[in-house]
Design a protein around this motif. Sequence first.
Motif, mmCIF file in Angstrom:
data_model
loop_
_atom_site.group_PDB
_atom_site.id
_atom_site.type_symbol
_atom_site.label_atom_id
_atom_site.label_comp_id
_atom_site.label_asym_id
_atom_site.label_seq_id
_atom_site.Cartn_x
_atom_site.Cartn_y
_atom_site.Cartn_z
ATOM 1 N N GLY A 1 8.291 1.023 -4.825
ATOM 2 C CA GLY A 1 7.307 1.737 -5.637
ATOM 3 C C GLY A 1 7.912 2.869 -6.427
ATOM 4 O O GLY A 1 7.610 3.056 -7.614
ATOM 5 N N SER A 2 8.800 3.638 -5.785
ATOM 6 C CA SER A 2 9.438 4.765 -6.477
ATOM 7 C C SER A 2 10.353 4.282 -7.586
ATOM 8 O O SER A 2 10.443 4.908 -8.653
ATOM 9 N N TYR B 1 7.187 -0.232 5.391
ATOM 10 C CA TYR B 1 6.752 0.998 4.723
ATOM 11 C C TYR B 1 7.882 1.584 3.881
ATOM 12 O O TYR B 1 7.677 2.000 2.735
ATOM 13 N N ASN B 2 9.078 1.634 4.465
ATOM 14 C CA ASN B 2 10.216 2.190 3.727
ATOM 15 C C ASN B 2 10.584 1.328 2.516
ATOM 16 O O ASN B 2 10.972 1.844 1.466
ATOM 17 N N THR B 3 10.454 0.005 2.673
ATOM 18 C CA THR B 3 10.708 -0.874 1.534
ATOM 19 C C THR B 3 9.709 -0.617 0.412
ATOM 20 O O THR B 3 10.069 -0.588 -0.772
ATOM 21 N N GLY B 4 8.451 -0.428 0.784
ATOM 22 C CA GLY B 4 7.437 -0.127 -0.216
ATOM 23 C C GLY B 4 7.695 1.190 -0.924
ATOM 24 O O GLY B 4 7.522 1.296 -2.155
ATOM 25 N N ILE B 5 8.122 2.188 -0.168
ATOM 26 C CA ILE B 5 8.442 3.482 -0.782
ATOM 27 C C ILE B 5 9.574 3.324 -1.798
ATOM 28 O O ILE B 5 9.506 3.855 -2.914
ATOM 29 N N THR B 6 10.604 2.584 -1.404
ATOM 30 C CA THR B 6 11.750 2.389 -2.302
ATOM 31 C C THR B 6 11.354 1.623 -3.556
ATOM 32 O O THR B 6 11.672 2.026 -4.680
ATOM 33 N N ILE C 1 0.828 -1.205 0.000
ATOM 34 C CA ILE C 1 0.000 0.000 0.000
ATOM 35 C C ILE C 1 0.864 1.257 0.000
ATOM 36 O O ILE C 1 0.563 2.237 -0.687
ATOM 37 N N MET C 2 1.964 1.228 0.756
ATOM 38 C CA MET C 2 2.823 2.408 0.767
ATOM 39 C C MET C 2 3.563 2.549 -0.556
ATOM 40 O O MET C 2 3.796 3.661 -1.037
ATOM 41 N N GLY C 3 3.917 1.413 -1.154
ATOM 42 C CA GLY C 3 4.529 1.484 -2.476
ATOM 43 C C GLY C 3 3.598 2.066 -3.508
ATOM 44 O O GLY C 3 4.026 2.825 -4.392
ATOM 45 N N GLY C 4 2.304 1.746 -3.409
ATOM 46 C CA GLY C 4 1.339 2.287 -4.363
ATOM 47 C C GLY C 4 1.148 3.780 -4.243
ATOM 48 O O GLY C 4 1.166 4.517 -5.244
ATOM 49 N N VAL C 5 0.972 4.257 -3.007
ATOM 50 C CA VAL C 5 0.724 5.689 -2.808
ATOM 51 C C VAL C 5 1.968 6.506 -3.137
ATOM 52 O O VAL C 5 1.907 7.517 -3.843
ATOM 53 N N LEU C 6 3.111 6.059 -2.635
ATOM 54 C CA LEU C 6 4.330 6.848 -2.831
ATOM 55 C C LEU C 6 4.905 6.705 -4.226
ATOM 56 O O LEU C 6 5.685 7.569 -4.666
ATOM 57 N N ALA C 7 4.548 5.650 -4.954
ATOM 58 C CA ALA C 7 4.983 5.561 -6.354
ATOM 59 C C ALA C 7 4.424 6.731 -7.149
ATOM 60 O O ALA C 7 5.103 7.311 -8.007
ATOM 61 N N THR C 8 3.187 7.081 -6.860
ATOM 62 C CA THR C 8 2.563 8.214 -7.546
ATOM 63 C C THR C 8 3.024 9.540 -6.975
ATOM 64 O O THR C 8 3.332 10.492 -7.707
#
Length: 281
Positions: free
Chosen positions: A212-213, A205-210, A84-91
């Motif tokens: 996703g981005s 969360y940080n893994t998802g941010i990385t 979920i964090m990867g999805g939001v922060l990818a955008t």
Amino acid sequence: MGTVRLCDGRPAACAIRLRRSESPFGRAGIGGAADWAGSRAVSAWTVYPWRRRSFTACRVRRRAEVRALGQGRLWLALGAAVLIMGGVLATYTYITPLLTDRAGIPARAVPLVLIAFGIGALGGTAIGGRLGDHRPMVTTITASAATSLILLALIPASNSPVAAVILVFGMALAGFTVNPVVTSLAVRFAGDAPTLTSALTTSGYNTGITAGSLVAGRALDSSLGLTGPALVGAVFAALTLLPLIALALRGTTGPSRIIAHHTTDTAAEPETADASAATAR
């Protein structure tokens, strides 16, 4: 560092990190710090015998923390946190070119859109904390599905500045509704060993941010162009439904009260009193 501080109370590592000029050990530097740490360890083991029990308690807590990682439901919750964090922060990471080049919003107005995103994130966190206590799976599944649909809608609607701002706000509102619930579930599944689990949730969360981005950046450079990050975010948010549905099928019942490890030894109190009296004398 946290484990050292928990066991001894004054970690020597803090002194080692000081510059030699600022070191309380003078010109001895790290060598003096090592000598000081050694003397502290000896005194803790000989002069204060009750401290040996605290070292044992630390080892017990560490084992309990590691055993908590064997919970399958815990890894499902962590997977949902990553996605979920990867999805939001990818955008969100590449939202500026989408707003300026596609929606036609002036660059000076982009910070206002980011404020709207922040307000949505704050509101989503509050909503998740309120609803997650009573209906955790309904809340997270609904919010994840809504996040994916909002990000999909952002692809064609980003030509309109008004629609783009509303959807950016909605993306944050829906996406961040999942976070407090997933964190709470992960800690609940860990039972009486929540410390390592809480750290892993943040790392998730940080893994998802990385992740996703990274994927969104590749999509931005591809033929998808400015809408690539939104598409990647929608896919990540949709994939969040997989671990959440699996959790819903397995059930979320489990230890809901966090009980800290505490070792009680009836002999500890007399020894403590005797040592205190000896110190006073």
